[in-house]
Enzyme design. Sequence first.
Site, PDB file in Angstrom:
ATOM      1  N   ARG A 193      -6.374   2.989   4.418  1.00 45.02           N
ATOM      2  CA  ARG A 193      -5.897   2.767   3.060  1.00 45.02           C
ATOM      3  C   ARG A 193      -7.114   2.725   2.129  1.00 45.02           C
ATOM      4  O   ARG A 193      -8.157   2.166   2.455  1.00 45.02           O
ATOM      5  CB  ARG A 193      -5.123   1.449   2.952  1.00 45.02           C
ATOM      6  CG  ARG A 193      -3.720   1.497   3.559  1.00 45.02           C
ATOM      7  CD  ARG A 193      -2.788   2.356   2.739  1.00 45.02           C
ATOM      8  NE  ARG A 193      -1.399   2.322   3.184  1.00 45.02           N
ATOM      9  CZ  ARG A 193      -0.821   3.236   3.954  1.00 45.02           C
ATOM     10  NH1 ARG A 193      -1.554   4.261   4.398  1.00 45.02           N
ATOM     11  NH2 ARG A 193       0.464   3.142   4.279  1.00 45.02           N
ATOM     12  N   GLU A 208      -2.478   7.014  -5.646  1.00 44.75           N
ATOM     13  CA  GLU A 208      -2.024   8.292  -5.098  1.00 44.75           C
ATOM     14  C   GLU A 208      -0.759   8.751  -5.803  1.00 44.75           C
ATOM     15  O   GLU A 208       0.236   8.025  -5.803  1.00 44.75           O
ATOM     16  CB  GLU A 208      -1.765   8.158  -3.588  1.00 44.75           C
ATOM     17  CG  GLU A 208      -3.012   7.846  -2.783  1.00 44.75           C
ATOM     18  CD  GLU A 208      -2.732   7.763  -1.283  1.00 44.75           C
ATOM     19  OE1 GLU A 208      -1.580   7.994  -0.865  1.00 44.75           O
ATOM     20  OE2 GLU A 208      -3.684   7.489  -0.527  1.00 44.75           O
ATOM     21  N   HIS A 210      -3.718  12.632   1.394  1.00 46.88           N
ATOM     22  CA  HIS A 210      -2.902  11.826   2.305  1.00 46.88           C
ATOM     23  C   HIS A 210      -2.061  12.733   3.215  1.00 46.88           C
ATOM     24  O   HIS A 210      -0.830  12.604   3.281  1.00 46.88           O
ATOM     25  CB  HIS A 210      -2.004  10.865   1.537  1.00 46.88           C
ATOM     26  CG  HIS A 210      -1.680   9.616   2.323  1.00 46.88           C
ATOM     27  ND1 HIS A 210      -1.474   8.399   1.749  1.00 46.88           N
ATOM     28  CD2 HIS A 210      -1.522   9.413   3.660  1.00 46.88           C
ATOM     29  CE1 HIS A 210      -1.197   7.492   2.665  1.00 46.88           C
ATOM     30  NE2 HIS A 210      -1.215   8.090   3.851  1.00 46.88           N
TER      31      HIS A 210
END
Length: 320
Positions: free
Chosen positions: A237, A265, A284
Amino acid sequence: MSTARVLLTTTSFQDTPGIHHGMLDKTGFEIVRERGPLPESRMLELAGNFDAYLCGDDAFTRAVIQKSLPRLKVISKYGIGLDKIDLKAATDLKVPVLFTPGVNHTTVAEHTFALLLAVVRNLVVEANHVAAGNWTRITGNELCGKTLLLVGLGRISKEVAIRARAFGLRVLVYANYWEEDFARWYDLERVEDLDEGLKQADFISLHTKLTEKTKGLIDARRIGLLKSGAVIVNTGRGELISLAPLVEAIKAGKIRYGADVLDQEPPPADHPLLGLPGTVLTPHIGSRTHESVQRQASCAVENLTRFLAGKEPIARANPF
């Protein structure tokens, strides 16, 4: 519960073809699709209209969960990270949270090495040079003989450790959980103090959960302990690292950074990590392979259908 109304937000599920689409179609649920991850403001607009959520990293705050009641029966998380769900609130409000452990460790471990190799061999920069018609040759580094520090020893970290030994890396591990047999099989060295591990490491790979305790785990002081030229790889993270000192260290040329996760994000256009030299960022996609998406999505659908049929799901985060 064939007439259940379900909000589907995970884009990996929606964008990747595979058996999970057929599984969801066969449920007979009414599916409403949104493009996540959704912020709290959008979730609050939608809350109260669904029997279940099949979600990614949307903001499930206490307010969202509270407004989703009394209609909401269950949250089925696509994936393993639960830091965007207020699990205490869900538990307090008697909302079961289901998740999908053991489905993405291989693909995230592979992506970890993709990022590490991209950084140490300047692969993105060099590929862009050639694509632009330039023959600019930059000298990179080897992995073999260097020291890798793994922060955490869960499923993903263990897969990284296996691959690290194949690359000839010395592997240090800082973790609460320790598996003696696994460590012996792969010649892992446990470090009791994170600072000591950071001082020794050429490469650091983060594989620990985001909690109040681990937020900002790699802060300015700890960044200062790193060797010049050290590489941090983050597939955990973004918030595990304090942003301002990270940016400062990258700009100063002290460290390099490869990450699949950011604190925001998608990031705003002026995010301070974008475009920095010695940095490789991906959107991601660590667990976004055809194989992994089908495993995760199928498990999430199976969890949901089992639960709504009154059966025990594959995995739940807050059993009560």
